[in-house]
Design an enzyme around this catalytic site. Structure first.
Site, short mmCIF file in Angstrom:
data_model
loop_
_atom_site.label_atom_id
_atom_site.label_comp_id
_atom_site.label_asym_id
_atom_site.label_seq_id
_atom_site.Cartn_x
_atom_site.Cartn_y
_atom_site.Cartn_z
N ARG A 53 0.87 -1.18 0.00
CA ARG A 53 0.00 0.00 0.00
C ARG A 53 0.90 1.22 0.00
NH1 ARG A 53 2.35 1.98 3.76
NH2 ARG A 53 0.75 3.57 3.86
N GLY A 54 0.26 2.41 -0.08
CA GLY A 54 1.04 3.63 -0.27
C GLY A 54 1.11 3.90 -1.77
N ALA A 55 0.79 5.13 -2.15
CA ALA A 55 0.59 5.43 -3.57
C ALA A 55 1.76 5.02 -4.47
CB ALA A 55 0.25 6.91 -3.73
N ARG A 90 -7.38 -0.28 -6.64
CA ARG A 90 -7.55 0.82 -5.69
C ARG A 90 -7.75 2.10 -6.50
NH1 ARG A 90 -4.13 1.21 -0.42
NH2 ARG A 90 -6.09 2.22 0.19
N ASP A 247 -2.06 10.87 -2.12
CA ASP A 247 -2.35 9.83 -3.12
C ASP A 247 -2.72 10.42 -4.47
OD1 ASP A 247 -2.77 8.43 -0.43
OD2 ASP A 247 -2.78 6.80 -1.89
N ASN A 257 -5.39 12.55 0.69
CA ASN A 257 -4.55 11.64 1.48
C ASN A 257 -5.45 10.88 2.45
OD1 ASN A 257 -1.84 10.72 2.15
ND2 ASN A 257 -2.12 11.74 4.10
O1 MRU Z 1 -4.46 3.33 2.20
P1 MRU Z 1 -2.98 3.51 2.14
O2 MRU Z 1 -2.25 2.94 3.30
O3 MRU Z 1 -2.43 3.03 0.81
O4 MRU Z 1 -2.80 5.09 2.18
C1 MRU Z 1 -1.51 5.63 2.09
C2 MRU Z 1 -1.49 7.08 2.27
O5 MRU Z 1 -2.51 7.71 2.50
C3 MRU Z 1 -0.18 7.78 2.10
O6 MRU Z 1 -0.11 8.93 2.88
C4 MRU Z 1 -0.02 8.16 0.62
O7 MRU Z 1 -0.11 7.02 -0.19
C5 MRU Z 1 1.23 8.87 0.34
S1 MRU Z 1 2.54 7.72 0.48
C6 MRU Z 1 3.97 8.14 0.04
#
Ligand code: MRU
Length: 376
Positions: A53-55, A90, A247, A257
Protein backbone atom coordinates in the site's frame (compact mmCIF):
# COMPACT_ATOMS: atom_id res chain seq x y z
CA UNK A 1 15.96 1.60 4.69
CA UNK A 2 17.14 -0.20 7.72
CA UNK A 3 15.65 -3.37 9.18
CA UNK A 4 17.84 -4.81 11.91
CA UNK A 5 21.00 -3.56 10.25
CA UNK A 6 20.05 -4.68 6.75
CA UNK A 7 19.15 -2.32 3.89
CA UNK A 8 15.77 -3.10 2.35
CA UNK A 9 13.57 -1.89 -0.44
CA UNK A 10 9.87 -2.77 -0.37
CA UNK A 11 9.74 -4.67 -3.66
CA UNK A 12 12.12 -6.52 -5.98
CA UNK A 13 12.43 -9.07 -8.71
CA UNK A 14 13.11 -12.63 -7.58
CA UNK A 15 15.96 -14.66 -9.07
CA UNK A 16 15.00 -15.77 -12.57
CA UNK A 17 12.83 -12.69 -13.06
CA UNK A 18 9.50 -14.52 -13.22
CA UNK A 19 8.17 -13.43 -9.83
CA UNK A 20 8.38 -10.46 -7.49
CA UNK A 21 8.87 -10.29 -3.72
CA UNK A 22 7.15 -7.76 -1.50
CA UNK A 23 7.06 -7.13 2.25
CA UNK A 24 3.70 -8.26 3.65
CA UNK A 25 2.51 -5.05 5.32
CA UNK A 26 -0.64 -6.65 6.74
CA UNK A 27 1.53 -8.44 9.31
CA UNK A 28 3.66 -5.49 10.43
CA UNK A 29 4.75 -4.44 12.99
CA UNK A 30 4.54 -7.86 14.59
CA UNK A 31 5.88 -10.09 11.81
CA UNK A 32 8.37 -9.16 9.09
CA UNK A 33 7.86 -11.49 6.15
CA UNK A 34 8.10 -11.27 2.42
CA UNK A 35 5.59 -12.70 0.00
CA UNK A 36 6.04 -13.88 -3.59
CA UNK A 37 3.81 -12.52 -6.35
CA UNK A 38 3.96 -14.90 -9.30
CA UNK A 39 1.04 -13.73 -11.44
CA UNK A 40 -0.88 -10.61 -12.36
CA UNK A 41 -3.80 -11.87 -10.27
CA UNK A 42 -1.53 -12.18 -7.22
CA UNK A 43 -0.19 -8.66 -7.76
CA UNK A 44 -3.75 -7.32 -8.03
CA UNK A 45 -4.77 -9.16 -4.88
CA UNK A 46 -1.74 -7.85 -2.97
CA UNK A 47 -2.67 -4.26 -3.88
CA UNK A 48 -6.37 -4.72 -3.12
CA UNK A 49 -5.82 -6.37 0.26
CA UNK A 50 -3.06 -3.88 1.16
CA UNK A 51 -0.26 -6.40 1.46
CA UNK A 52 1.38 -3.52 -0.39
CA UNK A 53 0.00 0.00 0.00
CA UNK A 54 1.04 3.63 -0.27
CA UNK A 55 0.59 5.43 -3.57
CA UNK A 56 4.09 5.05 -5.06
CA UNK A 57 4.44 1.40 -4.06
CA UNK A 58 1.02 0.57 -5.47
CA UNK A 59 2.21 2.02 -8.77
CA UNK A 60 5.42 -0.02 -8.84
CA UNK A 61 3.56 -3.20 -7.89
CA UNK A 62 1.08 -2.54 -10.70
CA UNK A 63 3.95 -2.11 -13.17
CA UNK A 64 5.43 -5.45 -12.12
CA UNK A 65 1.93 -6.95 -12.29
CA UNK A 66 1.77 -6.03 -15.98
CA UNK A 67 5.16 -7.68 -16.47
CA UNK A 68 3.86 -10.88 -14.86
CA UNK A 69 0.77 -10.82 -17.10
CA UNK A 70 2.91 -10.40 -20.22
CA UNK A 71 5.23 -13.22 -19.19
CA UNK A 72 2.19 -15.51 -19.13
CA UNK A 73 0.57 -14.12 -22.30
CA UNK A 74 2.02 -11.15 -24.24
CA UNK A 75 -1.02 -10.61 -26.50
CA UNK A 76 -2.90 -7.32 -26.88
CA UNK A 77 -5.91 -8.87 -25.13
CA UNK A 78 -3.81 -9.97 -22.16
CA UNK A 79 -2.26 -6.51 -21.87
CA UNK A 80 -5.65 -4.82 -21.90
CA UNK A 81 -7.18 -7.25 -19.41
CA UNK A 82 -4.24 -6.99 -17.01
CA UNK A 83 -4.32 -3.20 -17.20
CA UNK A 84 -8.01 -3.17 -16.26
CA UNK A 85 -7.59 -5.77 -13.50
CA UNK A 86 -4.74 -3.89 -11.84
CA UNK A 87 -6.20 -0.43 -12.33
CA UNK A 88 -9.42 -1.49 -10.59
CA UNK A 89 -7.70 -2.58 -7.39
CA UNK A 90 -7.55 0.82 -5.69
CA UNK A 91 -9.20 3.89 -7.20
CA UNK A 92 -7.72 6.88 -5.37
CA UNK A 93 -3.93 6.73 -5.76
CA UNK A 94 -3.19 8.08 -9.24
CA UNK A 95 0.31 6.58 -9.19
CA UNK A 96 -1.28 3.25 -10.08
CA UNK A 97 -2.81 4.48 -13.33
CA UNK A 98 0.32 6.52 -14.06
CA UNK A 99 2.63 3.50 -13.73
CA UNK A 100 0.31 1.18 -15.67
CA UNK A 101 0.04 3.69 -18.51
CA UNK A 102 3.77 4.15 -18.56
CA UNK A 103 4.43 0.40 -18.96
CA UNK A 104 1.58 -0.03 -21.44
CA UNK A 105 2.80 2.83 -23.61
CA UNK A 106 6.28 1.29 -23.77
CA UNK A 107 5.21 -2.29 -24.54
CA UNK A 108 2.13 -1.83 -26.74
CA UNK A 109 4.06 -0.85 -29.92
CA UNK A 110 6.45 -3.82 -29.53
CA UNK A 111 6.05 -7.31 -31.00
CA UNK A 112 4.50 -9.58 -28.34
CA UNK A 113 7.68 -11.61 -27.78
CA UNK A 114 9.57 -8.47 -26.65
CA UNK A 115 6.92 -7.12 -24.33
CA UNK A 116 7.63 -8.95 -21.06
CA UNK A 117 11.29 -7.98 -21.09
CA UNK A 118 10.45 -4.36 -21.90
CA UNK A 119 7.84 -4.30 -19.11
CA UNK A 120 10.45 -5.59 -16.67
CA UNK A 121 12.89 -2.86 -17.63
CA UNK A 122 10.22 -0.17 -17.35
CA UNK A 123 8.97 -1.42 -13.96
CA UNK A 124 12.55 -1.47 -12.66
CA UNK A 125 13.09 2.06 -13.98
CA UNK A 126 9.93 3.29 -12.26
CA UNK A 127 11.15 1.72 -9.01
CA UNK A 128 14.61 3.27 -9.28
CA UNK A 129 13.19 6.67 -10.18
CA UNK A 130 10.86 6.48 -7.20
CA UNK A 131 13.84 6.00 -4.89
CA UNK A 132 15.65 8.97 -6.43
CA UNK A 133 12.55 11.20 -6.25
CA UNK A 134 11.90 10.34 -2.63
CA UNK A 135 15.50 11.00 -1.64
CA UNK A 136 15.34 14.39 -3.37
CA UNK A 137 12.09 15.18 -1.52
CA UNK A 138 14.01 14.36 1.64
CA UNK A 139 16.73 16.89 0.83
CA UNK A 140 14.26 19.69 0.08
CA UNK A 141 12.22 18.91 3.21
CA UNK A 142 15.37 18.76 5.33
CA UNK A 143 16.16 22.38 4.48
CA UNK A 144 12.64 23.44 5.50
CA UNK A 145 12.91 21.64 8.83
CA UNK A 146 16.33 23.16 9.50
CA UNK A 147 15.04 26.65 8.76
CA UNK A 148 11.92 26.22 10.90
CA UNK A 149 13.94 24.77 13.77
CA UNK A 150 16.45 27.62 13.62
CA UNK A 151 13.66 30.22 13.54
CA UNK A 152 12.17 29.08 16.84
CA UNK A 153 12.48 31.45 19.81
CA UNK A 154 15.66 31.17 21.84
CA UNK A 155 13.95 29.42 24.76
CA UNK A 156 12.80 26.61 22.44
CA UNK A 157 16.13 26.06 20.69
CA UNK A 158 17.25 23.28 22.99
CA UNK A 159 13.99 21.38 22.66
CA UNK A 160 13.18 18.75 20.05
CA UNK A 161 11.68 19.97 16.78
CA UNK A 162 8.24 18.35 16.84
CA UNK A 163 6.79 17.05 13.58
CA UNK A 164 3.32 15.50 13.30
CA UNK A 165 2.52 13.03 10.53
CA UNK A 166 -0.58 11.10 9.53
CA UNK A 167 -0.81 7.61 8.02
CA UNK A 168 2.35 6.07 6.61
CA UNK A 169 4.15 7.99 3.92
CA UNK A 170 7.47 6.38 4.68
CA UNK A 171 9.65 3.90 2.90
CA UNK A 172 6.99 1.20 3.26
CA UNK A 173 4.65 3.36 1.16
CA UNK A 174 7.27 3.83 -1.56
CA UNK A 175 10.24 1.78 -2.76
CA UNK A 176 12.63 3.45 -0.34
CA UNK A 177 12.92 6.63 1.78
CA UNK A 178 9.22 7.58 1.64
CA UNK A 179 7.73 10.96 0.85
CA UNK A 180 6.66 12.67 4.09
CA UNK A 181 9.12 10.64 6.16
CA UNK A 182 12.11 11.23 3.85
CA UNK A 183 12.76 14.74 5.28
CA UNK A 184 12.44 13.26 8.76
CA UNK A 185 15.07 10.61 8.00
CA UNK A 186 17.34 13.18 6.40
CA UNK A 187 16.93 15.55 9.35
CA UNK A 188 17.59 12.80 11.87
CA UNK A 189 20.75 11.77 10.02
CA UNK A 190 21.82 15.41 9.78
CA UNK A 191 21.71 15.63 13.56
CA UNK A 192 18.54 17.70 14.02
CA UNK A 193 17.04 17.05 17.44
CA UNK A 194 13.67 15.91 16.18
CA UNK A 195 10.64 14.09 17.57
CA UNK A 196 7.68 12.76 15.60
CA UNK A 197 4.06 12.65 16.73
CA UNK A 198 2.61 9.65 14.91
CA UNK A 199 -1.17 9.69 14.33
CA UNK A 200 -2.39 6.12 14.81
CA UNK A 201 -4.52 6.53 11.64
CA UNK A 202 -7.67 4.55 12.18
CA UNK A 203 -9.12 2.42 10.82
CA UNK A 204 -6.12 0.46 9.53
CA UNK A 205 -3.58 2.05 11.85
CA UNK A 206 -0.87 2.67 9.29
CA UNK A 207 0.64 5.21 11.69
CA UNK A 208 0.67 3.03 14.80
CA UNK A 209 1.72 -0.07 12.87
CA UNK A 210 3.91 1.08 10.00
CA UNK A 211 5.20 4.60 10.67
CA UNK A 212 6.08 3.72 14.26
CA UNK A 213 7.79 0.55 13.00
CA UNK A 214 9.86 2.47 10.46
CA UNK A 215 10.84 5.26 12.81
CA UNK A 216 11.81 2.73 15.46
CA UNK A 217 14.06 0.84 13.05
CA UNK A 218 15.79 4.10 12.07
CA UNK A 219 16.12 5.23 15.69
CA UNK A 220 13.96 8.35 15.25
CA UNK A 221 12.33 9.46 18.53
CA UNK A 222 8.56 9.23 18.15
CA UNK A 223 5.32 8.96 20.09
CA UNK A 224 2.09 7.39 18.83
CA UNK A 225 -1.02 9.45 19.52
CA UNK A 226 -4.69 8.84 18.87
CA UNK A 227 -5.99 10.58 15.78
CA UNK A 228 -7.90 13.14 17.80
CA UNK A 229 -4.92 14.37 19.83
CA UNK A 230 -3.23 16.47 17.16
CA UNK A 231 -5.41 19.58 17.52
CA UNK A 232 -4.84 19.65 21.26
CA UNK A 233 -1.07 19.35 20.82
CA UNK A 234 -1.08 22.17 18.28
CA UNK A 235 -3.04 24.45 20.62
CA UNK A 236 -0.34 23.91 23.25
CA UNK A 237 2.64 24.67 21.00
CA UNK A 238 3.76 21.06 20.82
CA UNK A 239 3.78 20.74 17.04
CA UNK A 240 6.31 22.74 14.97
CA UNK A 241 5.23 21.35 11.60
CA UNK A 242 2.87 18.83 10.04
CA UNK A 243 4.00 16.78 7.05
CA UNK A 244 1.94 14.21 5.15
CA UNK A 245 1.96 12.41 1.82
CA UNK A 246 -0.69 12.40 -0.87
CA UNK A 247 -2.35 9.83 -3.12
CA UNK A 248 -3.48 12.32 -5.71
CA UNK A 249 -2.72 16.02 -6.12
CA UNK A 250 -4.75 18.14 -8.50
CA UNK A 251 -3.14 20.71 -10.76
CA UNK A 252 -4.26 23.51 -8.44
CA UNK A 253 -2.69 21.80 -5.42
CA UNK A 254 -5.60 20.11 -3.66
CA UNK A 255 -4.25 16.98 -1.99
CA UNK A 256 -6.03 13.71 -1.32
CA UNK A 257 -4.55 11.64 1.48
CA UNK A 258 -5.57 9.17 4.16
CA UNK A 259 -8.87 9.92 5.88
CA UNK A 260 -8.32 12.40 8.70
CA UNK A 261 -5.65 14.44 6.94
CA UNK A 262 -8.12 17.27 6.27
CA UNK A 263 -8.90 17.64 9.97
CA UNK A 264 -5.19 17.94 10.74
CA UNK A 265 -4.87 20.64 8.08
CA UNK A 266 -7.77 22.56 9.62
CA UNK A 267 -6.24 22.32 13.08
CA UNK A 268 -2.84 23.38 11.74
CA UNK A 269 -4.39 26.37 9.97
CA UNK A 270 -6.21 27.44 13.13
CA UNK A 271 -2.99 27.27 15.14
CA UNK A 272 -0.54 28.76 12.61
CA UNK A 273 1.33 25.47 12.34
CA UNK A 274 2.88 24.97 8.87
CA UNK A 275 1.26 22.09 6.96
CA UNK A 276 3.49 20.51 4.28
CA UNK A 277 2.62 17.87 1.72
CA UNK A 278 5.43 15.78 0.23
CA UNK A 279 4.96 14.20 -3.19
CA UNK A 280 6.73 12.88 -6.26
CA UNK A 281 5.60 13.93 -9.76
CA UNK A 282 3.82 10.58 -10.16
CA UNK A 283 1.18 11.75 -7.67
CA UNK A 284 0.06 14.78 -9.66
CA UNK A 285 -3.11 14.34 -11.68
CA UNK A 286 -2.88 17.17 -14.21
CA UNK A 287 -6.36 16.28 -15.54
CA UNK A 288 -8.08 17.32 -12.30
CA UNK A 289 -8.65 20.74 -10.76
CA UNK A 290 -11.11 20.59 -7.84
CA UNK A 291 -10.05 17.73 -5.59
CA UNK A 292 -13.18 17.62 -3.44
CA UNK A 293 -15.44 17.40 -6.46
CA UNK A 294 -13.32 15.26 -8.74
CA UNK A 295 -11.06 12.80 -6.91
CA UNK A 296 -12.60 9.33 -6.52
CA UNK A 297 -12.58 8.33 -2.85
CA UNK A 298 -12.13 4.65 -2.15
CA UNK A 299 -14.75 3.18 0.19
CA UNK A 300 -13.31 0.13 1.91
CA UNK A 301 -15.00 -2.60 3.91
CA UNK A 302 -16.90 -1.51 7.02
CA UNK A 303 -15.23 -4.42 8.80
CA UNK A 304 -12.06 -2.27 8.99
CA UNK A 305 -14.04 0.11 11.23
CA UNK A 306 -15.95 -2.43 13.28
CA UNK A 307 -12.94 -4.66 13.99
CA UNK A 308 -9.23 -4.23 14.64
CA UNK A 309 -6.16 -6.43 14.30
CA UNK A 310 -3.35 -6.66 16.81
CA UNK A 311 -1.10 -8.95 18.80
CA UNK A 312 -2.68 -10.68 21.77
CA UNK A 313 -1.28 -9.40 25.08
CA UNK A 314 -3.30 -11.50 27.45
CA UNK A 315 -5.21 -14.64 26.63
CA UNK A 316 -8.94 -14.28 27.20
CA UNK A 317 -10.45 -16.86 29.50
CA UNK A 318 -11.78 -19.94 27.82
CA UNK A 319 -10.76 -22.77 25.61
CA UNK A 320 -9.69 -21.89 22.09
CA UNK A 321 -8.64 -18.32 22.96
CA UNK A 322 -5.63 -17.11 21.00
CA UNK A 323 -2.41 -17.39 22.98
CA UNK A 324 -0.36 -14.28 23.94
CA UNK A 325 1.78 -13.27 20.97
CA UNK A 326 -0.72 -14.49 18.37
CA UNK A 327 -2.13 -12.04 15.83
CA UNK A 328 -5.86 -11.71 16.26
CA UNK A 329 -8.77 -9.65 14.96
CA UNK A 330 -11.25 -8.43 17.56
CA UNK A 331 -14.69 -6.87 17.16
CA UNK A 332 -15.08 -3.30 18.51
CA UNK A 333 -18.73 -2.56 17.89
CA UNK A 334 -21.97 -4.12 19.08
CA UNK A 335 -23.51 -6.82 16.91
CA UNK A 336 -25.73 -5.12 14.39
CA UNK A 337 -23.97 -1.72 14.25
CA UNK A 338 -22.95 -0.76 10.76
CA UNK A 339 -19.77 1.05 9.76
CA UNK A 340 -18.78 3.36 6.91
CA UNK A 341 -15.21 3.55 5.72
CA UNK A 342 -14.16 6.29 3.28
CA UNK A 343 -10.40 5.71 3.03
CA UNK A 344 -9.26 9.19 1.93
CA UNK A 345 -10.20 12.84 2.18
CA UNK A 346 -9.21 15.97 0.31
CA UNK A 347 -7.36 18.90 1.82
CA UNK A 348 -7.96 22.05 -0.21
CA UNK A 349 -4.83 23.80 -1.45
CA UNK A 350 -5.58 26.89 0.66
CA UNK A 351 -4.74 24.86 3.80
CA UNK A 352 -1.38 23.64 2.45
CA UNK A 353 1.65 25.77 3.35
CA UNK A 354 3.75 24.31 0.52
CA UNK A 355 4.26 21.23 -1.62
CA UNK A 356 7.63 19.50 -1.27
CA UNK A 357 8.49 17.67 -4.48
CA UNK A 358 11.60 16.07 -5.97
CA UNK A 359 12.05 19.28 -7.99
CA UNK A 360 11.85 21.61 -5.03
CA UNK A 361 9.29 23.41 -2.91
CA UNK A 362 6.31 25.25 -4.40
CA UNK A 363 3.15 26.93 -3.20
CA UNK A 364 0.08 24.69 -3.54
CA UNK A 365 -1.19 26.48 -6.62
CA UNK A 366 -1.39 25.72 -10.32
CA UNK A 367 1.31 28.33 -10.98
CA UNK A 368 3.48 26.76 -8.30
CA UNK A 369 3.22 23.27 -9.76
CA UNK A 370 3.63 24.45 -13.34
CA UNK A 371 6.66 26.44 -12.28
CA UNK A 372 8.31 23.26 -11.05
CA UNK A 373 7.24 20.96 -13.83
CA UNK A 374 7.39 23.36 -16.75
CA UNK A 375 3.91 22.57 -18.02
CA UNK A 376 1.82 25.21 -19.81
O1 MRU B 1 -4.46 3.33 2.20
P1 MRU B 1 -2.98 3.51 2.14
O2 MRU B 1 -2.25 2.94 3.30
O3 MRU B 1 -2.43 3.03 0.81
O4 MRU B 1 -2.80 5.09 2.18
C1 MRU B 1 -1.51 5.63 2.09
C2 MRU B 1 -1.49 7.08 2.27
O5 MRU B 1 -2.51 7.71 2.50
C3 MRU B 1 -0.18 7.78 2.10
O6 MRU B 1 -0.11 8.93 2.88
C4 MRU B 1 -0.02 8.16 0.62
O7 MRU B 1 -0.11 7.02 -0.19
C5 MRU B 1 1.23 8.87 0.34
S1 MRU B 1 2.54 7.72 0.48
C6 MRU B 1 3.97 8.14 0.04
Amino acid sequence: MNIDGQAWRTIGLETGGRSVWVIDQTLLPHRFTTRTLASCAQAAEAIHTMVVRGAPLIGVTGAYGLMLALQADPSDASLAAAFEQLNATRPTAVNLRWALERVRDVVAPLPPEQRAEAAQAEAAAIADEDVAMCEAIGEHGLRIFQELAAARPAERQGQPFNVLTHCNAGWLATVDWGTALAPIYKAHRAGLNLHVWVDETRPRNQGASLTAYELGREGVPHTVIVDNAGGHLMQHGQVDAVIVGTDRTTRRGDVCNKIGTYLKALAAHDNNVPFYVALPASTIDWTLDDGVAEIPIEARSASEVTAIQGRVLEAAAGEGSPAPGALATVQLTPDGSTGFNPAFDVTPARLVTALITERGVAPATEAGLRGLYGRV
